[in-house]
Scaffold this motif. Structure first.
Motif: not given
Length: 159
Positions: A78-83, A50-55, A38-46, A21-25
């Motif tokens: 920010x605290x909610x994101x990390x938590x 989109x932070x409010x609807x991601x979880x 790594x073709x078998x890896x799965x990437x999720x971008x936040x 999961x990646x968030x940021x440039x």
């Protein structure tokens, strides 16, 4: 001194995540590079929008990278994101943050993170904090049946 880009690349290379999961440039750039090789890896971008609807996340992530984001979010968000990353079972989290943007060492310690490295890019300092669910809560020697008042009751009665 290590740059944030080098530190993030090293974490990805060391972790070898199947789900990232990646968030940021910088995190997104490193994640896309990882996915290309790594073709078998799965990437999720936040994104910040989109932070409010991601979880909750669709699956548990092996690694989450957060860069260039906490400096632009309100503190509570920010605290909610990390938590939420931590509480929804992400195995490892790496955060790169600039020290003069309202986040301190004690803020990250309170969330269960460890300071890993002081970084610098173009004369601008930043700090790498990491969280690893496997090493966060160390095993305590006293938490076993030998150190209880009634060891014969270990695992038999739950209150």
């Amino acid at each position: 001194m290590t740059t944030p880009h080098q530190a993030v690349a090293r974490i990805i290379d060391t972790t070898q995540p199947q789900t990232l999961l990646v968030c940021g440039v910088l995190a997104e750039e490193a994640g896309r590079h990882w996915q290309l090789h790594n073709k078998h890896s799965h990437l999720t971008t936040l994104t910040e929008t989109s932070l409010k609807d991601a979880f909750p996340l669709p699956e548990i992530q092996d690694l989450a990278l957060v860069t260039d984001v906490l400096e632009h979010l309100p503190r509570a968000q920010g605290e909610i994101l990390l938590g939420q990353l931590r509480n929804y079972g992400t195995h490892q989290i790496a955060v790169v943050v600039k020290p003069d943007h309202g986040w301190s060492f004690t803020d990250f310690i309170a969330l269960g993170f460890r300071r890993q490295a002081e970084l610098e890019s173009d004369g601008e300092p930043s700090t790498l904090y990491t969280y690893n669910i496997d090493t966060y809560n160390h095993k305590r020697a006293w938490n076993n049946p030998d150190n209880w008042a009634n060891p014969e009751m270990w695992g038999k009665a739950w209150w």
